[in-house]
Design an enzyme around this catalytic site. Structure first.
Site, PDB file in Angstrom:
ATOM      1  N   CYS A   2      93.762  29.717  32.342  1.00 56.91           N
ATOM      2  CA  CYS A   2      93.953  30.782  31.361  1.00 56.91           C
ATOM      3  C   CYS A   2      94.861  30.258  30.249  1.00 56.91           C
ATOM      4  CB  CYS A   2      94.592  32.045  31.919  1.00 56.91           C
ATOM      5  SG  CYS A   2      93.618  32.856  33.162  1.00 56.91           S
ATOM      6  N   ARG A  28      91.329  25.789  28.773  1.00 59.59           N
ATOM      7  CA  ARG A  28      92.067  26.320  29.928  1.00 59.59           C
ATOM      8  C   ARG A  28      91.284  27.389  30.690  1.00 59.59           C
ATOM      9  NH1 ARG A  28      97.312  24.833  29.900  1.00 59.59           N
ATOM     10  NH2 ARG A  28      97.797  26.485  31.368  1.00 59.59           N
ATOM     11  N   TRP A  73      90.334  32.239  32.800  1.00 64.73           N
ATOM     12  CA  TRP A  73      89.650  31.588  33.922  1.00 64.73           C
ATOM     13  C   TRP A  73      89.875  32.526  35.096  1.00 64.73           C
ATOM     14  CZ3 TRP A  73      91.148  29.287  38.657  1.00 64.73           C
ATOM     15  CH2 TRP A  73      90.171  28.491  39.254  1.00 64.73           C
ATOM     16  N   ASN A  99      98.878  34.362  32.814  1.00 63.77           N
ATOM     17  CA  ASN A  99      98.287  33.175  33.433  1.00 63.77           C
ATOM     18  C   ASN A  99      98.981  32.981  34.774  1.00 63.77           C
ATOM     19  OD1 ASN A  99      97.191  30.621  33.937  1.00 63.77           O
ATOM     20  ND2 ASN A  99      98.744  29.577  32.714  1.00 63.77           N
ATOM     21  N   GLY A 100      98.213  32.713  35.827  1.00 64.19           N
ATOM     22  CA  GLY A 100      98.834  32.511  37.142  1.00 64.19           C
ATOM     23  C   GLY A 100      98.482  33.657  38.064  1.00 64.19           C
ATOM     24  N   GLU A 468      85.722   9.005  42.750  1.00 62.27           N
ATOM     25  CA  GLU A 468      85.992   9.528  41.405  1.00 62.27           C
ATOM     26  C   GLU A 468      84.677   9.679  40.619  1.00 62.27           C
ATOM     27  OE1 GLU A 468      87.661  11.025  39.485  1.00 62.27           O
ATOM     28  OE2 GLU A 468      87.190  10.355  37.462  1.00 62.27           O
ATOM     29  N   LYS A 472      83.162  13.021  38.717  1.00 63.53           N
ATOM     30  CA  LYS A 472      82.751  13.053  37.300  1.00 63.53           C
ATOM     31  C   LYS A 472      81.348  13.625  37.171  1.00 63.53           C
ATOM     32  CE  LYS A 472      85.502  12.797  35.620  1.00 63.53           C
ATOM     33  NZ  LYS A 472      86.820  12.620  36.099  1.00 63.53           N
ATOM     34  N   GLU A 475      81.099  17.467  38.332  1.00 69.20           N
ATOM     35  CA  GLU A 475      81.714  18.528  37.536  1.00 69.20           C
ATOM     36  C   GLU A 475      81.014  18.780  36.210  1.00 69.20           C
ATOM     37  OE1 GLU A 475      85.869  17.942  36.474  1.00 69.20           O
ATOM     38  OE2 GLU A 475      85.531  15.827  36.130  1.00 69.20           O
ATOM     39  N   HIS A 491      77.117   4.607  59.292  1.00 76.80           N
ATOM     40  CA  HIS A 491      77.669   5.554  60.274  1.00 76.80           C
ATOM     41  C   HIS A 491      77.218   6.996  60.005  1.00 76.80           C
ATOM     42  CE1 HIS A 491      80.073   2.360  61.944  1.00 76.80           C
ATOM     43  NE2 HIS A 491      80.489   2.051  60.722  1.00 76.80           N
ATOM     44  N   LYS A 585      90.767  23.103  32.659  1.00 74.10           N
ATOM     45  CA  LYS A 585      91.422  21.808  32.496  1.00 74.10           C
ATOM     46  C   LYS A 585      92.674  21.671  33.342  1.00 74.10           C
ATOM     47  CE  LYS A 585      92.086  17.762  30.698  1.00 74.10           C
ATOM     48  NZ  LYS A 585      91.328  16.706  31.390  1.00 74.10           N
TER      49      LYS A 585
HETATM   50  O1  M6R Z   1      96.232  17.579  35.184  1.00 75.61           O
HETATM   51  P1  M6R Z   1      96.034  16.884  36.482  1.00 75.61           P
HETATM   52  O2  M6R Z   1      95.821  15.419  36.326  1.00 75.61           O
HETATM   53  O3  M6R Z   1      97.142  17.142  37.472  1.00 75.61           O
HETATM   54  O4  M6R Z   1      94.718  17.503  37.087  1.00 75.61           O
HETATM   55  C1  M6R Z   1      94.264  17.162  38.370  1.00 75.61           C
HETATM   56  C2  M6R Z   1      92.833  17.578  38.583  1.00 75.61           C
HETATM   57  O5  M6R Z   1      92.700  18.962  38.453  1.00 75.61           O
HETATM   58  C3  M6R Z   1      91.895  16.883  37.595  1.00 75.61           C
HETATM   59  O6  M6R Z   1      91.983  15.504  37.673  1.00 75.61           O
HETATM   60  C4  M6R Z   1      90.441  17.304  37.860  1.00 75.61           C
HETATM   61  O7  M6R Z   1      90.002  16.797  39.080  1.00 75.61           O
HETATM   62  C5  M6R Z   1      89.544  16.832  36.710  1.00 75.61           C
HETATM   63  N1  M6R Z   1      88.770  17.924  36.195  1.00 75.61           N
HETATM   64  C6  M6R Z   1      88.565  15.800  37.104  1.00 75.61           C
HETATM   65  O8  M6R Z   1      87.875  15.303  36.011  1.00 75.61           O
END
Ligand code: M6R
Length: 590
Positions: A2, A28, A73, A99-100, A468, A472, A475, A491, A585
């Site tokens: 948010c 956000r 959000w 927010n929160g 990772e 990517k 998401e 396995h 984000k």
């Molecule tokens: O701001 P941060 O690096 O602490 O965020 C951590 C994760 O939320 C962030 O890396 C998330 O996994 C990304 N959307 C991945 O691309």
């Protein structure tokens, strides 16, 4: 998650100002948006579901000099107009954006309902509005009422509120970020700096447990606990606004991928003495732990390999959401290294709290200067990637890995060598990120776009990079992607492979190259369509994406083509890579 933005001051187009500003916080959250404006002594609220990006600021040009806005959000309550912020108190005199999470909102809601308050939404936020109205009955001022209300909230939150009785903006913070922009006769309050950057670069960070009351001319910081005034120091923002803009690119994600031509080099440019001090702290610590979330967590996993291969030093990784359980192992002499782009991820903050409670020291590797994690850590290293706006983390990840690799070299007293390796990788990245390279990967994305499953394998530091890579791709393209340690295929996961299943293999010219090649051959034998990301072509690959031979920095260069692939897969599947569904984000809720 948010975005909050508030304005009070001498301008007469506050509506326009906050709508323009909140658009910069859309990263956000983008489930719904809303604005509350003080017009002729009463509060006018407009809100809707959907993205703030499409809203025209010119539709909010009525005379007004106090306004708040929000981009949501969803956490408590679905994506509906009723649940969109701002929310109003029962009598319509108070508007709140938040927010929160107010964790005890159910108890507060029942209490307020018994007093006759009727709730219009399913949100936790609405309790803030009604409680403020209730507290106003006995408080001397709006700020007093806000302070009394805050003292009743559990959880991590940030909110901004305005009321019809005063020309004041009140905001409070516990956990979720809030930054105050100081202008001439005007004050801005926002979840992040880009909201007000076109108006001022002078900021003040609201710390946990603090609130402000401002009429634009005078801004007072107060402790929520005791109501005492807190003296703050103004900070000047040094980064450029342009760095936070898309420039020539259609999406932030592509812009940020391309920024890696420069950002890796910036990450390497660390103060030698500081790196060495941190390396010494790691050597002296009784147990070093690495922690982060999502991509930053995978970076920590890669660093486990950096420390073991380069420095022969054992460190332990745990995702931040799991880290509180590590309190059993923590000693006052332990060291926790947290990694975060935003510096606001609540799970990471909680991990830090766990370590601090045990008396352990915390080192933070962050991108966002002035963020909560930056300010709460004992030592900080900034990766200097510049603002990262796309939800998918790209340049922050490679910057974080560069800094951790540098520390591993420093631990072995080979800092200069580490710097050389990384600067060469930065140079090679610069060469690699050319239009022909992008077109080649776009072609692969086009061929893969109809597949719903995709697997990635790697070994050593390429194993966390396989994980990772999966994040990517998942998401932004919503393809079911999974990363595995190549040796684990036999396995179980190999049962998933059918004729034509796309599988990516991440390789380097290192001690595990032959193992990963064998795993790629095994995949191919089961019918997989193999895509090798490697410095050299191999007959095990049906398709090959060349990467430079970057030695110990191979993980850094190997993840970049997958970022590009994920980006194009999203486009080819008709998706907006900057705004994936269900995500935001910075994750400031648990
Ligand atoms: O701001 P941060 O690096 O602490 O965020 C951590 C994760 O939320 C962030 O890396 C998330 O996994 C990304 N959307 C991945 O691309």
């Amino acid at each position: 998650m948010c975005g909050i933005f508030g304005y009070v001051g001498k301008r007469v187009d506050a509506g326009r100002v906050v709508i323009r500003g909140i658009k910069n916080l859309e990263y956000r959250g983008y489930d719904s948006w809303g604005i509350a404006r003080m017009i002729d002594g009463s509060i006018a609220v407009e809100k809707n579901i959907g993205k703030i990006g499409a809203v025209n600021p010119e539709s909010f040009s009525d005379v007004c000099s106090l306004a708040i806005a929000h981009t949501r959000w969803a956490t408590h309550g679905g994506v509906t107009v009723a649940n969109a912020h701002p929310h109003l108190s029962q009598d319509g005199s108070i508007a709140v954006v938040h927010n929160g999470i107010i964790e005890n909102f159910q108890a507060l809601r029942s209490e307020l309902e018994k007093k006759g308050y009727v709730f219009q939404s399913e949100t936790d936020t609405e309790v803030i509005c009604h409680l403020l109205q209730e507290e106003m009955k006995s408080a001397k001022s709006f700020a007093d009422a806000a302070r009394a209300a805050c003292r009743r909230f559990d959880g991590w939150y940030a909110f901004a509120a305005m009321n019809t009785g005063t020309h004041e903006l009140v905001a409070a913070r516990r956990g979720s970020p809030l930054i105050v922009g100081i202008g001439k006769g005007e004050t801005f309050i926002a979840s992040d700096i880009p909201a007000f950057m076109e108006h001022t670069r002078t900021v003040n960070y609201l710390d946990n447990g603090e609130m402000i009351v401002t009429n634009g001319e005078r801004t007072t910081f107060l402790s929520i606990e005791n109501g005492k005034e807190i003296k703050k120091r103004n900070v000047e923002i040094t980064w450029d606004r342009e760095q936070a803009e898309k420039g020539e690119y259609e999406h932030f994600m592509l812009k940020e991928i391309m920024d890696q031509k420069e950002s890796i080099r910036r990450a390497v440019n660390q103060d030698e003495e500081q790196i060495q001090t941190i390396a010494d702290a790691i050597r002296d610590a009784k147990g070093t732990f690495l922690s982060g979330c999502g991509t930053a967590g995978k970076v920590c996993m890669a660093a486990e390999y950096f420390f073991s291969v380069i420095a022969k030093h054992h460190v332990n990784y745990a995702p931040s959401s799991e880290f509180p359980l590590y309190h059993h192992f923590l000693l006052p002499e332990s060291l926790l290294i947290v990694v975060s782009q935003s510096g606001e991820t609540v799970d990471v903050l909680e991990a830090m709290e766990t370590a601090k409670k045990k008396g352990a020291k915390v080192l933070a590797i962050v991108n966002a200067e002035g963020s909560s994690i930056h300010r709460l850590a004992d030592y900080t290293l900034l990766i200097n990637a510049g603002p990262e706006r796309a939800v998918a983390s790209t340049k922050a990840a490679t910057g974080q890995m560069a800094v951790l690799l540098l520390i591993a070299y420093a631990l072995k007293k080979r800092l200069n060598e580490g710097r050389q390796v990384l600067l060469e990788a930065a140079e090679q990245t610069n060469d690699m990120l050319n239009p022909r390279y992008l077109t080649h990967i776009e072609g692969i994305a086009d061929r893969l776009k109809r597949h719903e499953n995709l697997y990635i394998i790697g070994k050593s530091w390429n194993y966390p990079m396989a994980l990772e890579s999966a994040i990517k791709i998942q998401e932004v393209s919503y393809v079911h992607a999974e990363g595995f340690a190549g040796g684990e295929l036999k396995h179980g996961p190999i049962a998933l492979i059918q004729k034509g299943t796309p599988c990516i293999a991440l390789l380097g010219n290192d001690e595990v190259k032959m193992d990963t090649l064998s795993n790629t051959i095994e995949l191919r034998a089961r019918g997989a369509h193999t895509i090798g990301i490697a410095p050299e072509k191999n007959e095990a690959f049906d398709e090959w994406i060349r990467v430079p031979d970057a030695g110990t920095a191979q993980a850094i260069v190997n993840v970049i083509p997958v970022q590009i692939l994920a980006y194009y897969l999203a486009l080819k599947r008709g998706l907006d890579p900057d705004m994936p569904r269900n995500l935001a984000k910075s994750v400031t809720v648990k």
